[in-house]
Design a protein around this motif. Structure first.
Motif: not given
Lengths: 169, 273
Positions: A2, A6-8, A21, A24-25, A28, A30, A74, A134-136, B17, B19, B73-76, B154, B157-158, B163
């Motif tokens: 793709a 992106p560096i982030e 952890r 991961l949060d 999620w 986002s 994504c 997701y706009r992939c 899209c 794309d 809400v989140s994994v945590a 993209i 987002r970077a 998103p």
């Protein structure tokens, strides 16, 4: 796959692979809303959608440790979502996709979209929903899923036209 | 080189899209320039994506359903309050639910650079006006010059854009060329996109949260969504909120006329208020 990652994304994936952890949060927070939307679109009933969502969330910590640094977040998350939905809903691989262009089109209301989406075969619907939330790129989805890119594009088109086809009185 | 119409139609959903490879997108764009019916199809495809986000996205924020429709809400397991939308004051308008993809529906998100600062005055979007000129110059620190919507999304987002605020609409069907975009400056999460047509630049701003309320010159509801139009001199601004974000649209038209354009973009029959 793709283009440049992106560096982030690369930084986040590195942290995810290291079982951070907080990463991961971060991921999620986002992506939970788009993921929930896809689950709603695929699950229909809230309880069923919740079960799909919970399954994806449960799989996430293990999945991210194997994520590649060569693909955006994504795209890799959409692959996980797609695969979990395929497994949970036993989605078949489409044998042939017909994307007929309607003679007339109209913008559907959200209720109409929901109604029409529910009539779309789930194995095609998932492609459209991943596009919307997701706009992939199709090429990336194809590479991540094993589908042919043309199949992904046809699935997207088939659903898109089905949603905007103007129905007679 | 040009494409036959059936090929363009086959490619239109992917174009919608953002794309398609650049060379194919250029051919589709050329076909759109010549064919109003194609442009209409494209607008409906964009509209369907917006309606889809609207139909499925709102529950993700804990509205329109009971607890069973609400995701963790989140994994945590962060506080549930993180998922909730800000609570509106009792006197304010009802929650607005316009799909985020509507942000890509052209004029509904455009602010005229040259007039915005003077038009807005003490209005809900007043604090955002300085960003218009900043972004329109397209040389601010952090500005990303990118004409491909998917690539810009993209890149945004970077750059740290969330998103949900990094969607980039392809407005070429309206003759608007994407110049680039940037993360919104300041503490308020958001993104800014810049388009150009006939030498004039337009800026779309998307922010999380809600716009402050003000007495509008005109109101309209479209499919349950409230659009507020503000008049100042020859220019007016339409403001609404979409999927937890603020959307702005301005032009040199009377408020009612501009509102009519915005209604067309949102789609569906309108009930004037």
């Amino acid at each position: 796959m793709a283009g440049p990652v992106p560096i982030e994304d690369a930084r986040l994936i590195s942290r995810l692979r290291a079982a951070d952890r907080g990463a991961l949060d971060e991921l999620w927070v986002s992506w939970r809303a788009p993921t929930w939307a896809v689950c709603r679109g695929m699950g229909g009933e809230p309880e069923r959608a919740r079960a799909l969502f919970d399954d994806i969330q449960a799989q996430l910590p293990g999945a991210v440790r194997g994520w590649s640094l060569e693909s955006p977040v994504c795209c890799q998350l959409s692959r996980l979502v797609w695969r979990r939905l395929e497994a949970r809903l036993e989605l078949p691989r489409p044998a042939g996709i017909e994307a007929s262009v309607p003679a007339r089109t109209a913008t559907p209301s959200r209720d109409e979209v929901a109604r029409r989406l529910s009539r779309v075969p789930p194995e095609l619907r998932v492609i459209y929903l991943l596009d919307v939330f997701y706009r992939c790129p199709a090429r990336t989805l194809a590479a991540l899923s094993g589908w042919a890119e043309l199949e992904v594009r046809k699935a997207r088109a088939a659903v898109a036209w089905a949603l905007v086809a103007e129905e007679g009185p | 080189m040009s494409l036959d119409r059936s090929t363009v139609l086959a490619m239109l959903p992917c174009f919608a899209c953002g794309d398609l490879p650049p060379e194919q997108a250029a051919l589709v764009r050329a076909a759109l320039d010549q064919d109003p019916e194609l442009r209409e199809h494209l607008a409906h495809l964009h509209g369907a994506m917006a309606a889809c986000e609207e139909a499925l996205g709102e529950g993700a924020l804990g509205e329109g359903g009971g607890d069973g429709a609400r995701p963790p809400v989140s994994v945590a397991e962060a506080p549930v309050s993180e998922l909730e939308r800000p609570v509106r004051p009792a006197a304010s308008a009802p929650p607005l639910r316009v799909g985020a993809a509507l942000l890509g529906l052209a004029a509904a998100l455009l602010l005229s650079i040259g007039t915005a600062a003077t038009v807005l005055g003490p209005r809900p979007v007043d604090a955002l006006a300085p960003n218009h000129a900043l972004a329109a110059a397209a040389d601010a620190p952090g500005f990303i010059t990118q004409s491909d919507p998917a690539a810009l999304s993209i890149a945004l987002r970077a750059a740290g854009v969330e998103p949900g605020q990094a969607g980039v609409g392809d407005l070429s069907f309206m003759g608007l060329r994407l110049v680039g975009g940037m993360k919104a400056p300041g503490d308020r999460p958001g993104s800014i996109l810049v388009y150009e047509r006939d030498g004039q630049r337009f800026v779309c701003q998307m922010y999380g949260g809600e716009a402050s309320q003000g007495a509008p010159a005109a109101l309209a509801t479209v499919g349950g969504h409230l659009l507020r139009a503000y008049q100042a001199g020859p220019t007016s601004v339409v403001v609404w909120e979409a999927f937890g974000m603020i959307c702005l649209f301005s032009g040199e038209l009377p408020a009612q006329e501009l509102l009519a354009v915005a209604i067309q973009r949102v789609g569906g029959p309108a009930a004037e208020g």
